[in-house]
Write an enzyme that holds these catalytic residues in place. Structure first.
Site, PDB file in Angstrom:
ATOM      1  CB  SER A   1      -0.929   0.027   1.216  1.00 32.98           C
ATOM      2  OG  SER A   1      -0.177  -0.018   2.408  1.00 32.98           O
TER       3      SER A   1
ATOM      4  CG  ASP B   1      -4.316   5.610   6.396  1.00 32.83           C
ATOM      5  OD1 ASP B   1      -3.151   5.341   6.792  1.00 32.83           O
ATOM      6  OD2 ASP B   1      -4.855   4.999   5.452  1.00 32.83           O
TER       7      ASP B   1
ATOM      8  CG  HIS C   1      -0.950   4.076   4.507  1.00 27.66           C
ATOM      9  ND1 HIS C   1      -2.176   3.553   4.845  1.00 27.66           N
ATOM     10  CD2 HIS C   1      -0.241   3.059   3.971  1.00 27.66           C
ATOM     11  CE1 HIS C   1      -2.217   2.265   4.505  1.00 27.66           C
ATOM     12  NE2 HIS C   1      -1.055   1.937   3.978  1.00 27.66           N
TER      13      HIS C   1
END
Ligand SMILES: *[C@@H]1O[C@H](CO)[C@@H](O)[C@H](O)[C@H]1NC(C)=O
Ligand SMILES: *[C@@H]1O[C@H](CO)[C@@H](O)[C@H](O)[C@H]1NC(C)=O
Ligand SMILES: *[C@@H]1O[C@H](CO)[C@@H](O)[C@H](O)[C@H]1NC(C)=O
Ligand SMILES: *[C@@H]1O[C@H](CO)[C@@H](O)[C@H](O)[C@H]1NC(C)=O
Length: 351
Positions: free
Chosen positions: A36, A326, A329
Site C-alpha cells: 500500500s 491515516d 500511512h
C-alpha cells in the site's frame, strides 16, 4: 545529522536538475512492486476490501482525485518519479491508463496488503508478489509489441525498479495471526520473509531488472494504529516492534549484499525509510510538522482503508502538518521528506 542529510539531498537535487534539464528522465522507465505504500490503484480493480479509491483519500492529489493511493496526496514513489524527471507516474498496471504508449514510462504492479510472504496477500485477496511478477512478464510482451525486442530490452535493463514490501507481513499478518506468532519467533518469521525477498529479487533479475531499489521496513511501532493496538495505553512508539523492524532491516542489508555479489551486473540498493520516518515521528517540529501521534483521517488513532471515509468523524482540515494521513500511512508532506532521503541514497540507481 538532520542538517547533513538535508545538505546531501540538496546537492543531489542540484545535480539532478542539471541532468534532467534537457527534459529527458534519467532512466527510460520506472517499475514499482510491493504494498500500500506504493500501490497507485491496482486494488481498485480486484475483489478486496483493502482499497482507498474514495474520499477523503486523494483530496490533495491532482484534481483532488482518489486514485487508490493510501494518502491524501502523492506517495513517496510519485515524488521519486518527479525527481528523476518524469512528468507523469507509471500507471497502475490493472487500470485503464495502462495501455499503449502510456506503458513506455513503466508500470506499477503494487497491491495494498501484499507482502514478501505469499500468504499475506491471500488473507486479504490482494495481489501477491508472484502474481505481480507474472503481470510484469505480460507487460514485457506488450512492450515488445510497441517498440520491438531490442528497444524493449534496453528499457527493461536500463530502468529503475522500486520495491516496497514487508510491513504487511508483520502488521497485517504475523502480529495478529496466532497461526504465525504461536509457531514462529519474530526472528524465525523474519528469516522466512527474507528468503521470499531473495527469491523475488532473483526472479526480477531473471526478468531483466538491473537497477533495483528496495526500501527498508519503517518504524513499525510508530504507526498511529500500531501504537493504538499494541501500545498498551502508552502513547509512544512500541519499542519491541521497532526493534523487530531494525533487526529485519539488518538482515535485508546483509541479504542484499549477498544478492548484489551473486548476480552479475545487478545494482541493488537498500533505501532506508526507517530513520527519516522515525525522525519525523520523534522530532516532528524539526521538519515543520505539528502532529505525529494522530493521523489526519478520523480519530487518527486507527482508521485506514474503508474505515477512513467521507463519514469518518474528526478528519483534520489540513494534513500538511500531520506526519500520518491515516492509521498506517504517511501524509503527502511526510512522503515528500521521505522521498528526498530516498533520492539521496538511491542516486547510484539513476546515474
Ligand atoms: C527503437 O529505438 C530507436 C532508437 O532509440 C528508434 O529510432 C526506433 O524508432 C525505436 N523503434 C521502435 C519500434 O519504436
Ligand atoms: C541492455 O540491453 C541492450 C539491448 O539488448 C544491450 O545492448 C545492453 O548491453 C544491455 N545492458 C546491460 C547493462 O545489460
Ligand atoms: C545498510 O547498509 C548501509 C550501507 O551499506 C548503511 O548505510 C545502513 O545503515 C545499513 N542499514 C541497516 C539497517 O543496517
Ligand atoms: C494547509 O496549510 C498549509 C500551511 O501549513 C498551507 O500552505 C496550505 O495552503 C493549507 N492547505 C489547505 C488546503 O488549506
Amino acid at each position: 545529522m538532520r542538517f547533513s542529510s538535508c545538505l546531501v539531498a540538496s546537492v543531489v537535487y542540484l545535480l539532478m536538475e542539471v541532468y534532467v534539464v534537457n527534459g529527458q528522465p534519467l532512466v527510460p522507465a520506472m517499475f514499482i512492486f510491493g504494498d500500500s505504500v506504493v500501490d497507485a490503484g491496482n486494488n481498485n480493480h480486484i475483489k478486496t476490501i483493502v482499497k482507498a479509491n474514495f474520499p477523503p483519500y486523494g483530496r490533495d492529489f491532482l484534481n483532488h482525485t482518489p486514485t487508490g493511493r493510501f494518502c491524501n496526496g502523492k506517495l513517496a514513489a510519485d515524488f521519486t518519479a518527479e525527481n528523476i524527471g518524469f512528468t507523469s507516474y507509471p500507471p497502475a498496471y490493472l487500470s485503464n491508463e495502462a495501455r499503449g504508449n502510456n506503458l513506455l514510462i513503466g508500470a506499477n504492479f503494487a497491491s495494498a496488503a501484499s507482502g514478501y510472504y505469499e500468504a499475506t496477500a491471500k488473507i486479504y485477496h490482494t495481489i501477491p508478489l508472484s502474481q505481480q511478477l507474472k503481470y510484469f512478464k505480460e507487460y514485457q510482451a506488450k512492450l515488445v509489441k510497441i517498440v520491438g525486442q531490442s528497444n524493449a530490452s534496453s528499457i527493461i535493463n536500463g530502468s529503475v525498479y522500486l520495491v516496497n514490501s514487508g510491513s504487511s507481513d508483520f502488521v497485517q499478518n504475523y502480529y495478529i495471526n496466532p497461526l504465525l506468532y504461536k509457531v514462529y519467533t519474530v526472528k524465525e518469521f523474519s528469516d522466512i520473509v527474507i528468503k521470499s525477498y531473495a527469491t523475488f529479487i532473483e526472479e526480477l533479475y531473471d526478468l531483466g531488472a538491473r537497477r533495483i531499489g528496495v526500501t527498508t521496513l519503517p518504524p513499525l511501532g510508530c504507526l498511529p494504529a500500531t501504537i493504538t493496538i499494541f501500545g498498551s495505553d502508552i502513547n509512544e512508539c512500541v519499542k519491541k516492534m521497532n526493534e523487530d523492524a531494525v533487526s529485519f532491516n539488518n538482515k535485508l542489508n546483509d541479504t542484499s549484499l549477498i544478492l548484489q555479489n551473486k548476480l552479475s551486473g545487478l545494482n541493488l540498493v537498500v533505501l532506508d525509510i526507517y530513520q527519516p520516518l522515525y525522525d519525523l515521528v520523534t522530532k516532528p517540529s524539526d521538519n515543520g510538522f505539528a502532529e505525529a501521534r494522530k493521523a489526519c483521517c478520523g480519530t487518527g488513532l486507527l482508521e485506514t482503508s474503508i474505515l477512513c471515509n467521507k463519514k469518518s468523524v474528526g478528519t483534520c482540515a489540513n494534513a500538511t502538518e500531520y506526519v500520518f494521513w491515516d492509521g498506517f500511512h504517511p501524509s503527502e508532506s511526510a512522503n515528500k521528506v521521505i522521498s528526498d532521503s530516498l533520492l539521496a541514497s538511491g542516486i547510484s540507481l539513476v546515474s
